[in-house]
Design an enzyme around this catalytic site. Structure first.
Site, short mmCIF file in Angstrom:
data_model
loop_
_atom_site.label_atom_id
_atom_site.label_comp_id
_atom_site.label_asym_id
_atom_site.label_seq_id
_atom_site.Cartn_x
_atom_site.Cartn_y
_atom_site.Cartn_z
CB CYS A 9 -102.81 37.99 -52.38
SG CYS A 9 -102.31 39.72 -52.37
CG HIS A 67 -97.00 37.38 -51.38
ND1 HIS A 67 -97.80 36.58 -52.16
CD2 HIS A 67 -97.75 38.46 -51.06
CE1 HIS A 67 -98.97 37.17 -52.31
NE2 HIS A 67 -98.98 38.31 -51.65
CD GLU A 68 -96.80 40.81 -48.29
OE1 GLU A 68 -97.21 41.76 -48.99
OE2 GLU A 68 -97.55 39.88 -47.94
CG HIS A 125 -97.88 42.95 -53.02
ND1 HIS A 125 -98.97 43.17 -53.84
CD2 HIS A 125 -98.21 41.90 -52.24
CE1 HIS A 125 -99.90 42.29 -53.56
NE2 HIS A 125 -99.48 41.50 -52.60
#
Length: 137
Positions: free
Chosen positions: A86, A127-128, A131
């Site tokens: 990341c 993954h995003e 976030h």
């Protein structure tokens, strides 16, 4: 404009709010920032450049594609564990990901879309989206 990558955990764990048309200008800064880090960047969430809205970009082929207000609406039963890096922290960490996901989102023209993603692209999107939820790997 290339923006600085946020590394402050306190900021990164805050949930993002729904993006509006007024937030769409952020997309170009996200793409510029991702391209400036293209040797190690395959995706970026708006909070990684200091904007607490639900916008992500994902590298698909040679282009960074924006997904506005993305939500996983369906996923495979099959999962796998992989090491992920990341831009917001050093090193890698393990994450469990679905092999396939169906995502509802809006494009940069705010048109509603629904699309299935598989493999590595699905992993980056997960993954995003994490976030956006304030989840750090």
């Amino acid at each position: 404009m290339v923006r600085e990558i946020v590394k402050d955990t306190e900021r990164l764990v805050q949930k993002a709010v729904e993006a509006t048309r007024d937030d769409l200008h952020i997309i170009q800064d996200m793409i510029d920032t991702a391209k400036a880090n293209e040797d190690i960047c395959v995706g970026l969430a708006a909070n990684q450049i200091g904007e607490q809205v639900r916008i992500i970009i994902v590298k698909i082929g040679k282009q960074f594609i924006p997904l506005v207000n993305p939500k996983i609406i369906n996923h495979s039963k099959t999962t796998y564990v992989d090491e992920e890096a990341c831009l917001s922290h050093e090193g890698t960490k393990q994450a469990t990901r679905y092999v396939s996901i169906e995502v509802a989102y809006q494009d940069r023209n705010f048109r509603k879309k629904k699309q299935t993603f598989n493999g590595f692209v699905a992993q980056v999107i997960q993954h995003e989206i994490d976030h956006c939820e304030g989840i750090l790997i």
